[in-house]
Design a protein around this motif. Structure first.
Motif, short mmCIF file in Angstrom:
data_model
loop_
_atom_site.label_atom_id
_atom_site.label_comp_id
_atom_site.label_asym_id
_atom_site.label_seq_id
_atom_site.Cartn_x
_atom_site.Cartn_y
_atom_site.Cartn_z
N LEU A 15 1.01 -1.10 0.13
CA LEU A 15 0.15 -0.03 0.02
C LEU A 15 0.82 1.36 -0.02
N TYR A 16 1.97 1.19 -0.83
CA TYR A 16 2.82 2.27 -0.91
C TYR A 16 3.68 2.48 0.22
N GLU A 17 4.60 3.79 0.07
CA GLU A 17 5.61 3.84 1.06
C GLU A 17 5.22 5.15 2.03
N ARG A 18 5.80 5.23 3.12
CA ARG A 18 5.73 6.14 4.22
C ARG A 18 7.17 6.69 4.22
N ASP A 19 7.49 8.02 4.60
CA ASP A 19 8.70 8.54 4.85
C ASP A 19 8.58 8.98 6.29
N CYS A 20 9.58 8.48 7.20
CA CYS A 20 9.71 8.61 8.63
C CYS A 20 10.93 8.90 9.00
N SER A 21 11.72 9.84 8.03
CA SER A 21 12.99 10.26 8.23
C SER A 21 13.03 11.17 9.58
N LEU A 22 12.15 11.91 9.71
CA LEU A 22 12.05 12.81 10.96
C LEU A 22 12.30 12.13 12.33
N GLN A 23 13.23 11.86 12.94
CA GLN A 23 13.25 11.10 14.05
C GLN A 23 14.30 11.74 15.19
N ARG A 24 13.98 11.48 16.53
CA ARG A 24 15.02 11.79 17.56
C ARG A 24 15.24 10.70 18.35
N ARG A 25 16.37 10.41 18.33
CA ARG A 25 16.82 9.26 19.14
C ARG A 25 16.23 8.04 18.74
N HIS A 26 16.21 7.99 17.18
CA HIS A 26 15.56 6.87 16.54
C HIS A 26 14.06 6.43 16.79
N GLN A 27 13.55 7.48 17.31
CA GLN A 27 12.03 7.54 17.61
C GLN A 27 11.54 8.50 16.42
#
Length: 668
Positions: free
Chosen positions: A224-236
């Motif tokens: 069902l396509y992709e999501r960008d989750c690049s904005l992270q803090r301490r890998h969260q």
């Protein structure tokens, strides 16, 4: 289809599952700890069962209690949500053994992806690209250090079990490898009970892009396509969006094909996410992404996928678990517009993102935004308390727009309209992020927040007019009608100048006294120890509009316990009102007098000169600002003098004088 299911979770995800189940006509059973007895998910469910004390080890991680609750209530299946027991293969085995259905993948699939090193070896065999690194069994320092040199620095040491950034260390220099390895192992052992690690090439400008996959029990798998989750803090993860900014059709085809291969390799059934790390140093290239791990459950950020596809992933989970085929074939799954999600937490970014427990005295979310659609996923209501026992998430704010620019504008509007009073939140941090130029242009990577942390966590400045509104509200003057009766014109009248209404605020541990006088035409003068200002205030419901010298503000005023909160767009400020009567009582306890904390009329006197009184005994009642206030004895003692009944007293006028020595109440 099931007639009743149990949700083995709490908070917003439990509420999320309950909503879909109810829409499908499926009965729901909630479980709750002692701390969650009055939680929203408990109120929403058809039935709720207490499973233990507040700590998760005694409640939400008690598989035996959860399964027993399902059997007792007649539930046919268990939905795990995410977190807690959702990726515990032993729990899945126990659910199946009890004759229940686990709404998720098989225990074998979870085990196959549970350890990062084994999962990566499996993915290599399936033809899925894997980050260059060492995923073998040897754990000796000399072997791992040698492999790190072969890979080439910088490298990343990662715990083979678990996630969330625990047991993870970046190493830039071979001389630091041994120390970093020891630290990673200790953290991994503490978090997961397993100190084994793997070593991988560190990507200098990494992006975290994941693909939502779905399988059924008939051999079908789709993405069902992709999501960008690049904005992270301490890998969260902090902000998630779909589709990924800057992705090409070629890149999408390569990634989604690899994700489907990964799911097929383990005969996957249900909702899952294949997470990839992408080298974005030269943009998104179809040969520059690698498998990181698979989350064998529904993700926190699944609403953004639902927004761009128009599908309900929880409904798909329920249908697949009930034995149905996937509702749509790959070619029929739509992709429309752009969606974003932010995670709103009760935490203080300026203090290292420390969780901020407290009561949500005021909580209001937007129901619509001009730029697109908005959706709120929450497990709390106004009046609920953020508990120290669980994740301090307040809500997920999700928006959808025709394209990324519309979605970005919609998120800005949604944050502007989100109102919270009673606890500190990360809303200013989220606002700073969506306003950041790099994010606005889609130039993101997993290190952005860390590089810009100081800029992103600057405490929000109180806007001009916010304190003035708090002072006026605390004075009680804004509650009085401006028009309507002839006496209104006299509300600020006094024989010798304008009547002053005192307000005392507590600021930084200090108390500050302000006086307010009423002028004509909705105008007020505020006098402080080092300033004076004249303002005009109008009620443009639901906001107040205050203007004056360097002041032009529209804001909402909310009364909270012991104070006033002023909410203006993305800025919220709370002001604590000092209780003048309590202050007078405390001051009186150190001396021999009680004085009037403000001008008023002595309505009644309940003691006389010569009386022996006890601490806390009511001595008189003072009417001030249209309210009656009881004045009590600050200590045991003997009254020397007391004010007469019906006396009109000024502020700081003497009300009661005690004899010098407090009464010795000891008797023989």
């Amino acid at each position: 289809m099931f007639s009743r299911i149990l949700i083995a979770n709490r908070g917003e995800i439990a509420c999320r599952v309950i909503r879909t189940a109810q829409r499908m006509g499926i009965g729901t059973v909630a479980v709750y700890s002692d701390a969650d007895a009055h939680a929203l998910h408990v109120a929403m469910a058809d039935e709720a069962v207490n499973i233990g004390p507040a700590p998760v080890t005694d409640s939400y991680l008690r598989a035996d209690h959860i399964i027993a609750s399902a059997l007792k209530t007649g539930a046919e299946a268990i939905h795990p949500g995410y977190g807690f027991l959702s990726e515990n293969p032993g729990f899945v085995d126990a659910v199946v053994k009890a004759g229940l259905v686990f709404i998720g993948p098989s225990a074998d699939s979870i085990r196959a992806m549970g350890l990062k090193d084994a999962a990566k070896r499996l993915m290599e065999k399936a033809g899925v690209p894997v980050v260059p690194g060492y995923h073998g069994e040897a754990q000796e320092l000399v072997v791992l250090a040698s492999k790190a040199r072969e890979i080439g620095y910088p490298v990343l040491i990662k715990a083979r079990a678990g996630g969330g950034g625990k047991g993870m260390r970046k190493v830039d220099n071979p001389d630091d490898f041994a120390e970093a390895l020891g630290s990673a192992r200790r953290e991994a052992k503490s978090a997961f009970g397993d100190d084994r690690v793997l070593v991988e090439k560190y990507i200098s400008k990494p992006r975290h892009i994941e693909v939502q996959v779905f399988g059924d029990n008939h051999g079908n798998v789709v993405h069902l396509y992709e999501r960008d989750c690049s904005l992270q803090r301490r890998h969260q993860k902090v902000i998630e969006e779909a589709p990924a900014p800057g992705i090409t059709e070629e890149m999408r085809a390569a990634m989604t094909s690899a994700a489907v291969k990964a799911a097929q390799a383990i005969n996957y059934s249900g909702a899952g996410t294949i997470e990839f790390i992408v080298d974005a140093t030269e943009g998104l290239q179809p040969d520059r992404f690698w498998f990181m791990e698979m989350n064998t459950r529904l993700q926190v950020e699944h609403p953004v996928t639902e927004m761009i596809t128009g599908l309900d992933l929880v409904e798909w989970q329920l249908r697949v678990a009930a034995g149905e085929r996937l509702p749509l074939a790959q070619e029929h799954i739509p992709l429309n517009g752009h969606a974003m999600e932010v995670r709103l937490y009760a935490e203080d970014p300026a203090k290292g993102f420390l969780p901020a427990i407290g009561t949500l005295h005021h909580l209001s979310f937007p129901t619509a935004v001009q730029e697109g659609d908005v959706r709120i996923e929450t497990g709390v209501r106004a009046g609920d308390t953020i508990s120290p026992y669980y994740d301090p998430m307040i809500a997920k704010i999700v928006v959808h727009g025709a394209d990324r620019s519309f979605a970005l504008a919609a998120m800005g509007s949604a944050l502007n309209q989100t109102e919270i009073a009673g606890t500190t939140t990360n809303a200013p941090f989220l606002s700073a992020l969506i306003d950041h130029q790099s994010f606005a242009t889609g130039d993101v990577d997993t290190g952005l927040i860390d590089r810009q942390l100081a800029q992103l966590t600057v405490p929000a400045t109180i806007q001009a007019g916010m304190k003035e509104l708090a002072i006026l509200s605390a004075s009680g003057l804004l509650k009085r009608p401006v028009h309507g009766d002839p006496w209104t014109a006299l509300r600020g009248y006094a024989h010798h100048g304008g009547l002053a209404y005192p307000v005392t605020l507590e600021e930084g541990g200090q108390t500050t006294r302000y006086d307010v006088t009423v002028r004509e035409d909705e105008r007020y003068a505020i006098f402080g120890p080092d300033f004076s200002v004249e303002v005009r205030v109008r009620h443009d419901r639901p906001n107040w509009h205050i203007t004056g010298r360097n002041i032009n503000l529209r804001a909402k005023i909310v009364t909270i316990p012991h104070g006033i909160a002023v909410l203006a767009g993305r800025t919220a400020a709370a002001f604590k009102i000092a209780d003048p009567f309590l202050m007078a009582e405390q001051a009186g306890s150190a001396g021999d007098r009680l004085t009037a904390p403000m001008p008023g009329l002595v309505k009644s006197v309940r003691a006389a000169a010569g009386d022996l009184v006890r601490k806390g005994q009511i001595l008189l009642v003072l009417e001030a600002m249209k309210m009656e206030h009881s004045i009590t004895a600050p200590h045991d003692g003997k009254i020397a003098e007391i004010v007469a009944e019906n006396a009109q007293v000024k502020e700081q006028s003497s009300l009661v004088r005690f004899e010098e020595a407090p009464l010795n109440t000891t008797t023989n």
